[in-house]
Design a protein around this motif. Structure first.
Motif, PDB file in Angstrom:
ATOM      1  N   GLY A 155       0.841  -1.212   0.000  1.00 12.09           N
ATOM      2  CA  GLY A 155       0.000   0.000   0.000  1.00 12.09           C
ATOM      3  C   GLY A 155       0.861   1.240   0.000  1.00 12.09           C
ATOM      4  O   GLY A 155       2.059   1.187   0.289  1.00 12.09           O
ATOM      5  N   ALA A 156       0.212   2.363  -0.329  1.00 10.23           N
ATOM      6  CA  ALA A 156       0.955   3.627  -0.437  1.00 10.23           C
ATOM      7  C   ALA A 156       0.968   4.351   0.904  1.00 10.23           C
ATOM      8  O   ALA A 156      -0.058   4.417   1.597  1.00 10.23           O
ATOM      9  N   PHE A 157       2.128   4.884   1.216  1.00  9.73           N
ATOM     10  CA  PHE A 157       2.284   5.689   2.428  1.00  9.73           C
ATOM     11  C   PHE A 157       1.717   7.080   2.154  1.00  9.73           C
ATOM     12  O   PHE A 157       2.050   7.721   1.159  1.00  9.73           O
ATOM     13  N   ASN A 158       0.815   7.545   3.027  1.00  9.52           N
ATOM     14  CA  ASN A 158       0.248   8.886   2.844  1.00  9.52           C
ATOM     15  C   ASN A 158      -0.026   9.526   4.206  1.00  9.52           C
ATOM     16  O   ASN A 158      -1.011   9.201   4.877  1.00  9.52           O
ATOM     17  N   PRO A 159       0.867  10.447   4.647  1.00 14.99           N
ATOM     18  CA  PRO A 159       0.713  11.025   5.990  1.00 14.99           C
ATOM     19  C   PRO A 159      -0.486  11.968   6.120  1.00 14.99           C
ATOM     20  O   PRO A 159      -0.820  12.381   7.217  1.00 14.99           O
ATOM     21  N   GLU A 160      -1.153  12.298   5.000  1.00 15.63           N
ATOM     22  CA  GLU A 160      -2.293  13.217   5.065  1.00 15.63           C
ATOM     23  C   GLU A 160      -3.564  12.538   5.556  1.00 15.63           C
ATOM     24  O   GLU A 160      -4.533  13.214   5.890  1.00 15.63           O
ATOM     25  N   ARG A 161      -3.596  11.223   5.475  1.00 22.19           N
ATOM     26  CA  ARG A 161      -4.798  10.536   5.946  1.00 22.19           C
ATOM     27  C   ARG A 161      -4.369   9.234   6.606  1.00 22.19           C
ATOM     28  O   ARG A 161      -3.212   8.815   6.469  1.00 22.19           O
ATOM     29  N   ASP A 185      -3.673   5.979   6.294  1.00 24.32           N
ATOM     30  CA  ASP A 185      -3.462   5.310   5.006  1.00 24.32           C
ATOM     31  C   ASP A 185      -3.632   3.800   5.074  1.00 24.32           C
ATOM     32  O   ASP A 185      -3.606   3.129   4.045  1.00 24.32           O
ATOM     33  N   GLY A 186      -3.795   3.259   6.266  1.00 25.95           N
ATOM     34  CA  GLY A 186      -3.986   1.811   6.379  1.00 25.95           C
ATOM     35  C   GLY A 186      -2.747   1.006   6.032  1.00 25.95           C
ATOM     36  O   GLY A 186      -2.796  -0.216   5.978  1.00 25.95           O
ATOM     37  N   LYS A 187      -1.637   1.702   5.812  1.00 20.81           N
ATOM     38  CA  LYS A 187      -0.404   0.966   5.514  1.00 20.81           C
ATOM     39  C   LYS A 187       0.153   0.486   6.855  1.00 20.81           C
ATOM     40  O   LYS A 187       0.760   1.254   7.604  1.00 20.81           O
ATOM     41  N   ALA A 188      -0.085  -0.788   7.119  1.00 19.76           N
ATOM     42  CA  ALA A 188       0.112  -1.290   8.477  1.00 19.76           C
ATOM     43  C   ALA A 188       1.232  -2.322   8.567  1.00 19.76           C
ATOM     44  O   ALA A 188       1.581  -2.986   7.585  1.00 19.76           O
ATOM     45  N   ALA A 189       1.775  -2.412   9.794  1.00 24.01           N
ATOM     46  CA  ALA A 189       2.609  -3.554  10.151  1.00 24.01           C
ATOM     47  C   ALA A 189       1.723  -4.386  11.064  1.00 24.01           C
ATOM     48  O   ALA A 189       1.646  -4.140  12.271  1.00 24.01           O
ATOM     49  N   ALA A 190       0.994  -5.300  10.455  1.00 24.98           N
ATOM     50  CA  ALA A 190      -0.080  -5.959  11.207  1.00 24.98           C
ATOM     51  C   ALA A 190       0.394  -7.216  11.939  1.00 24.98           C
ATOM     52  O   ALA A 190      -0.195  -7.614  12.942  1.00 24.98           O
ATOM     53  N   GLY A 191       1.487  -7.796  11.470  1.00 27.20           N
ATOM     54  CA  GLY A 191       1.876  -9.088  12.036  1.00 27.20           C
ATOM     55  C   GLY A 191       2.752  -9.002  13.274  1.00 27.20           C
ATOM     56  O   GLY A 191       3.279 -10.015  13.729  1.00 27.20           O
ATOM     57  N   VAL A 192       2.988  -7.818  13.807  1.00 24.83           N
ATOM     58  CA  VAL A 192       3.813  -7.702  15.015  1.00 24.83           C
ATOM     59  C   VAL A 192       2.928  -7.324  16.194  1.00 24.83           C
ATOM     60  O   VAL A 192       1.831  -6.801  16.029  1.00 24.83           O
ATOM     61  N   VAL A 193       3.472  -7.513  17.378  1.00 22.62           N
ATOM     62  CA  VAL A 193       2.756  -7.112  18.599  1.00 22.62           C
ATOM     63  C   VAL A 193       3.617  -6.071  19.323  1.00 22.62           C
ATOM     64  O   VAL A 193       4.763  -6.371  19.644  1.00 22.62           O
ATOM     65  N   ALA A 207       3.124   2.759   8.214  1.00 28.18           N
ATOM     66  CA  ALA A 207       4.224   1.838   8.498  1.00 28.18           C
ATOM     67  C   ALA A 207       5.134   1.716   7.276  1.00 28.18           C
ATOM     68  O   ALA A 207       4.748   1.146   6.263  1.00 28.18           O
ATOM     69  N   LEU A 208       6.318   2.298   7.392  1.00 31.70           N
ATOM     70  CA  LEU A 208       7.360   2.123   6.374  1.00 31.70           C
ATOM     71  C   LEU A 208       8.470   1.311   7.013  1.00 31.70           C
ATOM     72  O   LEU A 208       8.769   1.524   8.192  1.00 31.70           O
TER      73      LEU A 208
END
Ligand SMILES: Cc1cc2nc3c(=O)[nH]c(=O)nc-3n(C[C@H](O)[C@H](O)[C@H](O)COP(=O)(O)OP(=O)(O)OC[C@H]3O[C@@H](n4cnc5c(N)ncnc54)[C@H](O)[C@@H]3O)c2cc1C
Length: 509
Positions: free
Chosen positions: A403-409, A411-419, A426-427
């Motif tokens: 997914g695209a990184f977008n700091p304006e909203r 962006d749902g760009k996640a690192a989902a598999g970590v705790v 998430a970049l």
């Protein structure tokens, strides 16, 4: 001597608004500020002046910034922030625990309050630096917070003090009010006088030294507005209500908010309400002084760009979701999360992909920072075990999704598999040199307060108003609980202060 109509206790935004509003109703008003002239203004003085209010879009915002040219306006993209949105934001951020009546009043009155502040000569400007993103020459505002006072908190407070003097409020500095004694329908307001401080603002400007001040002084008033802050600067009360680790917390603002007003309101029968174990606390530079620094004005030690990177503790482990939401919706509770980590410290980590997006406080000379070309070297400089830190970063980097990184909203760009996960922005940390900013917890203000109605009248346990006793600002309970939308403190202080002053003014006249 005939009694004063209204004594206002405090010298911050809420007290000044109350004093001016009461005076404009024709009441005689005396304002007692615990601080000496040169340290006046409470936490309000230290703010960036960011102020949240509901509006219908740029046309309404221009009413309070009439200096804005058409050319400037043409470059602004500002979504409306309806009163219902502000209200539901306050309700949801309190976990549904806030008093809906107070919240609805605050949200729906907030634009009126801004117009009133403008009438009192406070000037405002758009927050271009931290609340907007520039694209193709246009500024897109986000997150409901778009306006600040010109000259930050200092500009706000100085303007309100000037206005209070102009309308005839009598101001005494160095008067710490300790007791309110009901006396035949009036109040005896007892204050401790700080030694060696000039008594009045005009005396502060003269070269002659002040005469000997008495150790205490009493005033008689028909009504009292308490607007003298929470207990954030009182180590014993912090320990008692917030818990042991808070005893040594750094205080972001004034040292004068010792909880006196809360104690006095309760001694008169005011009900204690709200989150007495809760407070607003943020990540601040690990080198910040124990109280707000008046030598370097402005809110300079905060560190608010963590949504762009990751945060690790002294053991090199992540412990919070940096990208859960915009920083306005998470910053007020992440201070507490840091305090509970080993040693009460953490490190905000960034790489070169986001350095140009970091807020201006990261570039200040006061900012503490470690730089290194490798993660292992960086860990070494931070005093963190390199292997643990590298494992954390590896695991995080591997779990960053597409997914695209977008700091304006969001962006749902996640690192989902970590705790814990990182839910947005998430970049992978991959472009050296890497930066680490050591941070600790700093308390802003406490959430516990007393019960008031929507005129700021202090209420008993039975929710009856106590005649002649008002509270405003940080002292108002049942508004903020576990969290807080940025910019709400000033609008709350101004709204409840103005309403309390108006009501007290009419009541005493
Ligand atoms: C560093 C910092 C940055 C902030 N930034 C923002 C921001 O940008 N936007 C925002 O909305 N909020 C911000 N806040 C929160 C905001 O400052 C407060 O919510 C708001 O200013 C509280 O106003 P107040 O008048 O209730 O209290 P204060 O401004 O703290 O005023 C309390 C006053 O009471 C006086 N006092 C205390 N005890 C006594 C006594 N016994 N007798 C007489 N006087 C007494 C104090 O000296 C002081 O003048 C920030 C706070 C800090 C510390």
């Amino acid at each position: 001597m005939s009694p004063i109509d209204i004594v206002v206790v405090g010298g911050g935004n809420a007290a000044l608004c109350a004093a001016i509003a009461a005076r404009l109703e024709g009441a005689s008003v005396t304002l007692l500020e615990a601080a000496p002239f040169e340290r006046r203004g409470g936490n309000s003085w230290f703010t960036d002046g960011a102020i949240r209010f509901a509006h219908g879009g740029l046309d309404e915002v221009r009413e309070i910034i009439p200096e804005m040219s058409d050319e400037e306006a043409s470059r602004i993209d500002l979504p409306p922030f309806p009163s219902e949105a502000f209200e539901s934001e306050l309700m949801s951020m309190s976990g549904g625990k806030a008093d809906r009546g107070l919240v609805a009043m605050l949200a729906s009155e907030s634009l009126t309050t801004m117009r009133w502040l403008r009438e009192q000569s406070v000037r405002f400007a758009m927050i271009y630096d931290n609340q907007a993103f520039e694209r193709d020459g246009a500024y897109r505002f986000w997150g409901g917070l778009s306006v600040k006072s010109v000259g930050r908190g200092i500009g706000l407070v100085d303007t309100l003090f000037r206005r209070a003097e102009t309308v005839g409020v009598e101001i005494h500095y160095g008067r710490r009010v300790r007791r309110l004694v009901p006396d035949d329908g009036l109040f005896r307001v007892e204050s401790e006088v700080a030694s060696g401080v000039p008594a009045r603002s005009e005396e502060a400007d003269t070269a002659s030294p002040p005469g000997p001040a008495p150790a205490s002084e009493a005033f008689t008033a028909r009504a009292v507005v308490l607007a003298c802050g929470g207990f954030e600067a009182n180590a014993d009360l912090r320990r008692k209500h917030l818990g042991e680790p808070w005893r040594d917390a750094v205080v972001r603002g004034t040292e004068f908010n010792q909880g006196d007003g809360l104690e006095m309101a309760q001694s008169l029968g005011g009900a204690r309400v709200g989150s007495w174990s809760g407070c607003h606390a943020i990540a601040t530079d690990a080198g910040a002084p124990p109280y707000g620094d008046r030598g370097v004005p402005g809110d300079i030690y905060k560190k608010h760009s963590y949504p762009l990177g990751i945060v690790v503790n002294r053991e090199g482990r992540r412990f919070l979701d940096e990208g859960l939401d915009f920083r306005n919706h998470t910053y007020a509770r992440y201070g507490r999360a840091i305090l509970s980590q080993p040693g009460g410290v953490a490190f905000q980590i960034f790489d070169q992909q986001v350095v140009s997006l970091l807020r201006e406080e990261y570039g200040r000379p006061e900012a503490t920072v470690f730089r290194a070309d490798t993660l292992a070297e960086l860990a070494d400089r931070m005093g963190v075990d390199p292997r643990a830190f590298e494992d954390t970063v590896d695991e995080y980097n591997r779990s960053v999704g597409p997914g695209a990184f977008n700091p304006e909203r969001k962006d749902g760009k996640a690192a989902a598999g970590v705790v814990p996960p990182k839910s947005n922005w998430a970049l992978p940390l991959s472009e050296p040199p890497f930066l680490a900013y050591p941070v600790m917890c700093a308390i802003t203000f406490t959430f516990g307060g007393v019960a008031v109605d929507d005129h700021g009248r202090v209420l008993t346990d039975e929710r009856e108003p106590i005649p002649g006793v008002y509270a405003a600002g940080e002292m108002v309970g049942n508004l903020f609980f576990d969290n807080y939308p940025g910019g709400s403190g000033l609008i709350s202080g101004a709204t409840f202060g103005r309403r309390a002053g108006q009501h007290a003014g009419r009541w005493t006249r």
